[in-house]
Design a protein around this motif. Sequence first.
Motif, short mmCIF file in Angstrom:
data_model
loop_
_atom_site.label_atom_id
_atom_site.label_comp_id
_atom_site.label_asym_id
_atom_site.label_seq_id
_atom_site.Cartn_x
_atom_site.Cartn_y
_atom_site.Cartn_z
N ALA A 1 0.81 -1.22 0.00
CA ALA A 1 0.00 0.00 0.00
C ALA A 1 0.85 1.28 0.00
CB ALA A 1 -0.98 -0.01 1.17
N PRO A 2 1.95 1.34 0.78
CA PRO A 2 2.72 2.60 0.75
C PRO A 2 3.25 2.93 -0.64
CG PRO A 2 3.40 1.24 2.62
CD PRO A 2 2.50 0.39 1.76
N ALA A 3 3.64 1.90 -1.41
CA ALA A 3 4.17 2.15 -2.75
C ALA A 3 3.06 2.69 -3.65
CB ALA A 3 4.75 0.87 -3.33
N ILE A 4 1.91 2.05 -3.59
CA ILE A 4 0.79 2.46 -4.45
C ILE A 4 0.31 3.86 -4.06
CG2 ILE A 4 -1.64 1.90 -4.95
CD1 ILE A 4 -0.65 -1.13 -4.78
N GLN B 1 12.01 6.91 -9.01
CA GLN B 1 12.91 5.76 -8.82
C GLN B 1 12.54 5.13 -7.49
OE1 GLN B 1 17.19 6.25 -9.53
NE2 GLN B 1 17.55 4.87 -7.80
N ALA B 2 11.90 3.99 -7.56
CA ALA B 2 11.33 3.36 -6.38
C ALA B 2 12.38 2.57 -5.60
CB ALA B 2 10.18 2.46 -6.79
N GLU B 3 11.96 2.06 -4.43
CA GLU B 3 12.88 1.29 -3.60
C GLU B 3 13.09 -0.12 -4.13
OE1 GLU B 3 10.08 2.70 -2.67
OE2 GLU B 3 8.83 1.46 -1.37
N ASP B 4 12.21 -0.59 -4.96
CA ASP B 4 12.40 -1.91 -5.58
C ASP B 4 11.44 -2.04 -6.75
OD1 ASP B 4 9.89 -2.59 -4.47
OD2 ASP B 4 10.79 -3.62 -2.75
N GLY C 1 8.06 0.03 -7.80
CA GLY C 1 8.02 0.71 -9.10
C GLY C 1 6.67 0.52 -9.78
N VAL C 2 6.26 -0.73 -9.87
CA VAL C 2 4.97 -0.99 -10.52
C VAL C 2 3.82 -0.55 -9.62
CG1 VAL C 2 4.75 -3.41 -9.75
CG2 VAL C 2 3.64 -2.69 -11.86
N GLY C 3 4.02 -0.66 -8.30
CA GLY C 3 2.97 -0.24 -7.36
C GLY C 3 2.70 1.25 -7.47
N ALA C 4 3.76 2.03 -7.48
CA ALA C 4 3.59 3.48 -7.60
C ALA C 4 2.91 3.82 -8.93
CB ALA C 4 4.94 4.18 -7.50
N ALA C 5 3.29 3.09 -9.97
CA ALA C 5 2.66 3.33 -11.27
C ALA C 5 1.15 3.03 -11.18
CB ALA C 5 3.31 2.47 -12.35
N LEU C 6 0.81 1.95 -10.52
CA LEU C 6 -0.61 1.61 -10.40
C LEU C 6 -1.36 2.68 -9.60
CD1 LEU C 6 -2.87 -0.42 -10.97
CD2 LEU C 6 -2.21 -1.65 -8.89
N THR D 1 5.74 1.26 -16.13
CA THR D 1 6.89 0.79 -15.38
C THR D 1 7.80 0.10 -16.36
OG1 THR D 1 7.62 -0.45 -13.43
CG2 THR D 1 5.84 -1.42 -14.71
N THR D 2 9.10 0.15 -16.10
CA THR D 2 10.07 -0.45 -17.01
C THR D 2 10.95 -1.40 -16.24
OG1 THR D 2 11.38 1.54 -16.62
CG2 THR D 2 10.19 1.42 -18.69
#
Lengths: 337, 619
Positions: free
Chosen positions: A77-80, B295-298, B302-307, B318-319
């Motif tokens: 959840a934190p990433a999303i 630039q994500a932590e993993d 990366g894909v989570g933030a994109a979602l 995401t790449t």
Amino acid sequence: MSTEAAVKLTRKDFVSDQDVRWCPGCGDYAILAQVQKIFPELGIPKEKAVFISGIGCSSRFPYYMNTYGFHTIHGRAPAIATGLKVSRPDLHIWLVTGDGDGLSIGGNHLIHALRRNVELKIMLFNNRIYGLTKGQYSPTSELGKVAKSTPMGSADHPLNPIALAMGAEATFIARSIDTEAKHQQETLRRAAAHKGGAFIEILQNCNVYNDGAWEYLKAKDSKADTQLLLEHGQPMVFGKNKDRGIRLNGLTPEVVTIGNGVSTSDLLVHDEHDQTLAYLLGRMTPPNFPTPVGILFSTERPTIESLMNQQIQDAIEKSGPGNIETLLRRGDVWSVE
Amino acid sequence: MATNPAGGPLQKSTQERESVVIRFAGDSGDGMQLTGTRFTSESVLAGNDVGTLPDFPAEIRAPTGTLYGVSAFQINFSNKNVYTPGDDLDALVCMNPAALKTNIADLKQNGILIVDPAEFTSANLRKAEYENNPLEDSSLDKYQVYQVEVTKMTTLALKDTGLPNRSVMRSRNFFALGVVSWLFNRPIEPTLEWIQQRFGKTPVVAEANTLAIKGGYHLGENTDMFASSYEIKPAEIDPGTYRNITGNSATALGFVIASQKAGLPLFLGSYPITPASDVLHELAEYKNYNVYTFQAEDEIAGVGAALGAAFGGALAITTTSGPGMNLKGETMGLAATVELPMVITNIQRAGPSTGMPTKPEQTDLLQAIYGRHGESPLPVIAASTPADCFHAAFEAARIAMKYMTPVILLTDGFLANASEPWLLPSVDDLPSIPVEFRTDPQGFFPYLRDEETLARPWVKPGTPGLEHRIGGIEKDYLTGNISYAPANHEQMVRVRHQKVAKITQEIPPTQVKGPEQGKLLVLGWGSTYGAIAAAVEAAQAQGHTVAQAHLRYLNPLPADLGEILGRYEKVLVPEMNMGQLLKLIRAEYLVDAVGLNKIQGRPFKVSEVATRIARMLED
């Protein structure tokens, strides 16, 4: 906090039409009630509020809030939420997680969300057990925890959520208790008002798999002795008779009894902006210390979303808004007649 | 070496060639990638069609002189259409013995070999595992060997700059470039200009590199070392504006322009991984196009933030490369069930695990199509050439937003780093990407579907009256509320399949290059396009009824593919894997296709495909 014009909303506006499916007696009900109670006061139009969660009992939370909501993946959840907040800084995002979701499978994402100071209000429901998977020990379970996966007791040293948040340099760190309605409301209001990411550990009871885990902090007759209620600018006094306190001995805090030459002026005074003090408070654990409750630390630092959006504004100011033709013709270009 | 006593340029003959394949090879610190890129620019400005292939080690600075520290750059330039970076080499430039050892096998008999004798010291020979100096025994007799004193001449040319020896050595590659530029009649002016732009801030370096390249050029011109130079006339190229572009740059541009066409911000969530990182680097430069690069932590974040950004109404991408896509799998499953648009780009590399990160492979096709938990069908689109990465990325983004689905874009390490001239598209000719966010609360349901596409509405949080919750739990067909109803789950599984299947309506008729029916169809996907095209053309020139079909859409497959496959006696599927498309088409169409499989971390040579075509025609 909100920059939108005040909207008159009531608790009911934030109650969704979905049946709440937690076990009867679960501490989550109390937390949901406090959130629904304070939300109308925050001045956030409900369409601007988003609740995001991972997986676990606590993560069902968004379904019960009549706002935008996203029930995502275990630990992620934190990433999303970070992706959403960075690209939509206008939204007010609350994140609901638990000790398994936030500290075990999602530990990595949690620390990075905190260090980046994404403006997420992160409520971590800590019940020291895995509930949804039916009773395995969690990263906050005490050493030797006898649970379904650890019949002879766990061999894992528990993790300290507050110390972790301090290590990740969170800008707002607080602790509250599910049954302490007023304290919880006040803590959540402060979290909402904080300009930046907020981490709130809420000690919560799982009455099915780990009943009474926090009873020593909650029991009416003993809680004054086991809780250290933090108030900014006030000396750290606790105890039924307000006769005990925390004093600094060198670099180490110690519990002292007031009287016999010890007065309140000898005690540590809580300063929620003092990072060193927060480290000390974070490490104060039973049985040698009362458990600090309240705002342990708060400071201000630019959020990642403000910095990233500023870079975009700066780039537009410097190079002008993007033009597709320019972009295509970047670099060595030649024409063939 | 002799110099011209008269002092002026020697009268030299010029031989005409149709095409030349040259490779620059040296230590990873020798600047071979730069030399290759510059030679490429000179060649496109000379009017040739070109194809390039960089080949560099994973080690950033491998110990100098070692075999595993060799870095190379290959260019195929021609007065005809170029499909690939070329098979065997017409010319090879080796900056040290290790480069010679690792590359000489690819040089044609009687090919041009340029070496710097000063580098063939006993220490360097030992590091390159040579027992004898190959310049002194007869092992190189079948090549035209030119011992060019690159080190000595560069030192001489730069003696007045006052630069220390270490810095002088950094200009050796420009000297070599000068020699080769003369040899193949390339203009060095563009490189001189480039040097000024690139090194203008440190004039002494600009001067050193200028002196070095001129020194090399004049060496060719004024000495009798080379009896003749070679001319490769301009190719017949479609009129228009061109730029040379690598696959990764083209991918980045495709996404930016798709976001501009859609009128949305672009959000990239990514974690550095070879060979995908350059897309992140490039997009980070386009902030004024409303591009967020996170630039994500993993990989998962990366894909989570994109979602998360997709949920918020951005064009989200995401790449990654193979191992990273494994990590993203769970989030791709969530994206499939919440039906939000995003593009997952997998720039494939040799696996499994770390494998050979700088080397290409096509081994993630089945992962892309099937590699998730549950029934989670996703569209899969592949690029076939470096410039085609632009169109493939653009199309992936368009499909994602039109059908409200994650889309997987497959390229590979070869396409990522290889380059070719790209005929710039007219912006107006690109398809429009109309995006409509739902704002009307009247009759709104989160999973109410569009009849044509089966897409659900895209709602931006912040829209009054449309507050709703989405999540990974199975949901009701219409309301999106949690539902464990057995029949509802089957209905949802089926509708998610149908939605992806509907994308066949977006796929134009499959282009078949060659006879409409006949002996053999060579079917491919991805970066094998060039080698297949060249091999098929060669077979056609010999009068064989051989055709080529190359797939951009791997899932769903084109509606006309089964019928096309049936028109040929045989079907050959060359792939840089153990036969993944082969499995798909055998399963889908019950066609007895055969595979040609190469899993060496290197693209097919045209000759490898041609040989197999010839064999299949004989059988």
